[in-house]
Scaffold this motif. Structure first.
Motif, mmCIF file in Angstrom:
data_model
loop_
_atom_site.group_PDB
_atom_site.id
_atom_site.type_symbol
_atom_site.label_atom_id
_atom_site.label_comp_id
_atom_site.label_asym_id
_atom_site.label_seq_id
_atom_site.Cartn_x
_atom_site.Cartn_y
_atom_site.Cartn_z
ATOM 1 N N HIS A 84 45.336 37.164 38.428
ATOM 2 C CA HIS A 84 45.799 35.793 38.192
ATOM 3 C C HIS A 84 44.634 34.798 38.287
ATOM 4 C CE1 HIS A 84 49.865 37.177 37.986
ATOM 5 N NE2 HIS A 84 49.876 37.593 39.234
ATOM 6 N N ASP A 85 43.555 35.130 37.619
ATOM 7 C CA ASP A 85 42.364 34.285 37.526
ATOM 8 C C ASP A 85 41.605 34.166 38.846
ATOM 9 O OD1 ASP A 85 40.711 32.862 35.755
ATOM 10 O OD2 ASP A 85 41.403 30.950 36.561
ATOM 11 N N ARG A 86 41.918 35.018 39.814
ATOM 12 C CA ARG A 86 41.187 35.038 41.081
ATOM 13 C C ARG A 86 40.437 36.357 41.173
ATOM 14 N NH1 ARG A 86 42.644 31.825 45.734
ATOM 15 N NH2 ARG A 86 41.367 32.357 47.548
ATOM 16 N N GLU A 87 39.135 36.290 41.449
ATOM 17 C CA GLU A 87 38.323 37.489 41.521
ATOM 18 C C GLU A 87 38.426 38.126 42.907
ATOM 19 O OE1 GLU A 87 34.814 36.459 38.333
ATOM 20 O OE2 GLU A 87 34.554 35.819 40.403
ATOM 21 N N VAL A 88 38.719 39.413 42.924
ATOM 22 C CA VAL A 88 38.884 40.129 44.191
ATOM 23 C C VAL A 88 38.089 41.428 44.144
ATOM 24 C CG1 VAL A 88 41.183 39.154 44.574
ATOM 25 C CG2 VAL A 88 40.949 41.357 43.419
ATOM 26 N N VAL A 89 37.815 41.952 45.328
ATOM 27 C CA VAL A 89 37.209 43.276 45.455
ATOM 28 C C VAL A 89 38.152 44.137 46.274
ATOM 29 C CG1 VAL A 89 35.859 42.488 47.459
ATOM 30 C CG2 VAL A 89 35.210 44.593 46.265
ATOM 31 N N ILE A 90 38.334 45.378 45.837
ATOM 32 C CA ILE A 90 39.227 46.314 46.520
ATOM 33 C C ILE A 90 38.380 47.456 47.065
ATOM 34 C CG2 ILE A 90 41.242 47.812 46.315
ATOM 35 C CD1 ILE A 90 40.606 45.319 43.570
ATOM 36 N N THR A 117 47.018 41.851 49.447
ATOM 37 C CA THR A 117 47.792 43.066 49.689
ATOM 38 C C THR A 117 47.560 44.097 48.595
ATOM 39 O OG1 THR A 117 49.514 41.778 50.806
ATOM 40 C CG2 THR A 117 50.101 43.983 50.051
ATOM 41 N N VAL A 118 47.325 45.339 49.019
ATOM 42 C CA VAL A 118 47.142 46.447 48.080
ATOM 43 C C VAL A 118 48.292 47.425 48.235
ATOM 44 C CG1 VAL A 118 45.618 48.306 47.310
ATOM 45 C CG2 VAL A 118 44.640 46.214 48.277
ATOM 46 N N THR A 119 48.886 47.814 47.113
ATOM 47 C CA THR A 119 49.946 48.827 47.123
ATOM 48 C C THR A 119 49.628 49.889 46.076
ATOM 49 O OG1 THR A 119 51.258 47.474 45.589
ATOM 50 C CG2 THR A 119 51.743 47.261 47.940
ATOM 51 N N GLY A 167 40.594 56.322 53.996
ATOM 52 C CA GLY A 167 41.990 56.547 53.631
ATOM 53 C C GLY A 167 42.834 55.293 53.533
ATOM 54 N N GLU A 168 42.241 54.123 53.672
ATOM 55 C CA GLU A 168 43.003 52.880 53.605
ATOM 56 C C GLU A 168 42.433 51.959 52.531
ATOM 57 O OE1 GLU A 168 42.991 51.107 57.457
ATOM 58 O OE2 GLU A 168 44.400 52.553 58.304
ATOM 59 N N TYR A 169 43.315 51.127 51.968
ATOM 60 C CA TYR A 169 42.919 50.179 50.934
ATOM 61 C C TYR A 169 42.846 48.766 51.513
ATOM 62 C CZ TYR A 169 44.079 53.938 47.684
ATOM 63 O OH TYR A 169 44.122 55.143 47.023
ATOM 64 N N HIS A 170 41.848 48.043 51.074
ATOM 65 C CA HIS A 170 41.675 46.659 51.514
ATOM 66 C C HIS A 170 41.256 45.816 50.309
ATOM 67 C CE1 HIS A 170 41.598 48.115 55.712
ATOM 68 N NE2 HIS A 170 40.813 49.081 55.251
ATOM 69 N N ALA A 171 41.762 44.606 50.233
ATOM 70 C CA ALA A 171 41.377 43.698 49.150
ATOM 71 C C ALA A 171 41.091 42.319 49.726
ATOM 72 C CB ALA A 171 42.485 43.607 48.101
ATOM 73 N N MET A 172 40.083 41.653 49.173
ATOM 74 C CA MET A 172 39.725 40.319 49.642
ATOM 75 C C MET A 172 39.050 39.553 48.505
ATOM 76 S SD MET A 172 36.325 41.083 51.995
ATOM 77 C CE MET A 172 37.263 42.033 53.207
ATOM 78 N N LEU A 176 48.241 38.764 45.442
ATOM 79 C CA LEU A 176 47.444 37.726 46.083
ATOM 80 C C LEU A 176 48.147 37.170 47.313
ATOM 81 C CD1 LEU A 176 46.087 35.673 43.049
ATOM 82 C CD2 LEU A 176 44.954 37.503 44.314
ATOM 83 N N SER A 177 47.355 36.804 48.295
ATOM 84 C CA SER A 177 47.877 36.205 49.514
ATOM 85 C C SER A 177 48.554 34.874 49.207
ATOM 86 C CB SER A 177 46.738 35.979 50.514
ATOM 87 O OG SER A 177 47.138 35.104 51.551
ATOM 88 N N ASN A 178 49.706 34.661 49.810
ATOM 89 C CA ASN A 178 50.383 33.370 49.664
ATOM 90 C C ASN A 178 50.435 32.624 50.991
ATOM 91 O OD1 ASN A 178 52.217 34.915 51.047
ATOM 92 N ND2 ASN A 178 53.901 34.650 49.614
ATOM 93 N N GLU A 179 49.558 33.043 51.923
ATOM 94 C CA GLU A 179 49.504 32.365 53.212
ATOM 95 C C GLU A 179 49.070 30.911 53.008
ATOM 96 O OE1 GLU A 179 50.461 33.486 56.070
ATOM 97 O OE2 GLU A 179 50.989 35.450 55.278
#
Length: 210
Positions: free
Chosen positions: A90-96, A174-176, A101-106, A186-189
């Motif tokens: 959604h036009d926001r650049e992220v890295v995963i 959040t990664v699923t 064994g775990e996924y993280h995105a920011m 994307l975070s909606n916090e």
């Protein structure tokens, strides 16, 4: 012809369009106007854009709902090999990241000065996996987006440095995983995060989804 076109744009007539033609209808009307009523084209484009933004039941789709929807960014097999990937959500650049064994995105750019986090190394600090910004070595936890630093008591030089947190500085997303596909939401916090500054505007690292 114009009368027929106006009748087609009435809400009552829109609701009677068969499902298989609902997607084609706006494009057809736009092309029709360009061919026969070119001076009405700007009006039709705005009308058809509104129509396309509506759900099949006729209710308008909330832009915030679209921005909060999950986006497929790649395959699980690929990220397990590379252990990281970049994407535009959604036009926001992220890295995963795929780590232990775990996924993280920011957000892809470091909150401090916009450094490219996707080029950094992952290291453990105080027992917490962190991405280390390649520009200024800022350490950001993968799980929470906190920035860690070592605190030293100047009055006690012999004291052991203590790891402390500056708080959440990097926005985490959040990664699923579903059927072998990786999705990012994307975070909606509502809180303001320092990395937001570099996540919008002209600060670009990547040009398209990986």
């Amino acid at each position: 012809m114009l009368k027929c076109f106006r009748n087609c744009l009435r809400p009552s007539s829109l609701s009677t369009i068969p499902l298989q033609y609902e997607i084609l209808f706006p494009q057809l009307m736009s092309s029709l106007v360009h061919l026969h009523f070119w001076h009405f084209s700007s009006t039709v484009i705005s009308v058809t854009s509104f129509y396309l933004s509506m759900n099949l039941d006729g209710s308008a789709q909330d832009p915030e709902e679209r921005e909060g929807s999950s986006v497929c960014v790649g395959r699980e097999d690929d990220i397990k090999k590379s252990e990281r990937m970049t994407a535009v959500v959604h036009d926001r650049e992220v890295v995963i990241f795929y780590h232990r064994g775990e996924y993280h995105a920011m957000d892809i750019r470091c909150y401090h000065s916009g450094g490219p986090l996707h080029l950094g190394d992952i290291e453990d600090f105080d027992g917490r996996p962190c991405i280390v910004c390649p520009w200024h070595k800022y350490k950001i936890t993968l799980a929470t987006g906190e920035s860690l630093y070592q605190s030293i008591n100047p009055k006690d030089p012999s004291a052991k440095p203590k790891w402390c947190s500056k708080g959440i500085k990097q926005r985490i997303h959040t990664v699923t995983v579903d059927s072998g596909n990786i999705y990012v939401t994307l975070s909606n916090e509502p809180f303001k995060c320092d990395s937001d500054f570099y996540a919008t505007g002209d600060f670009k690292v990547i040009k398209s989804s990986s």
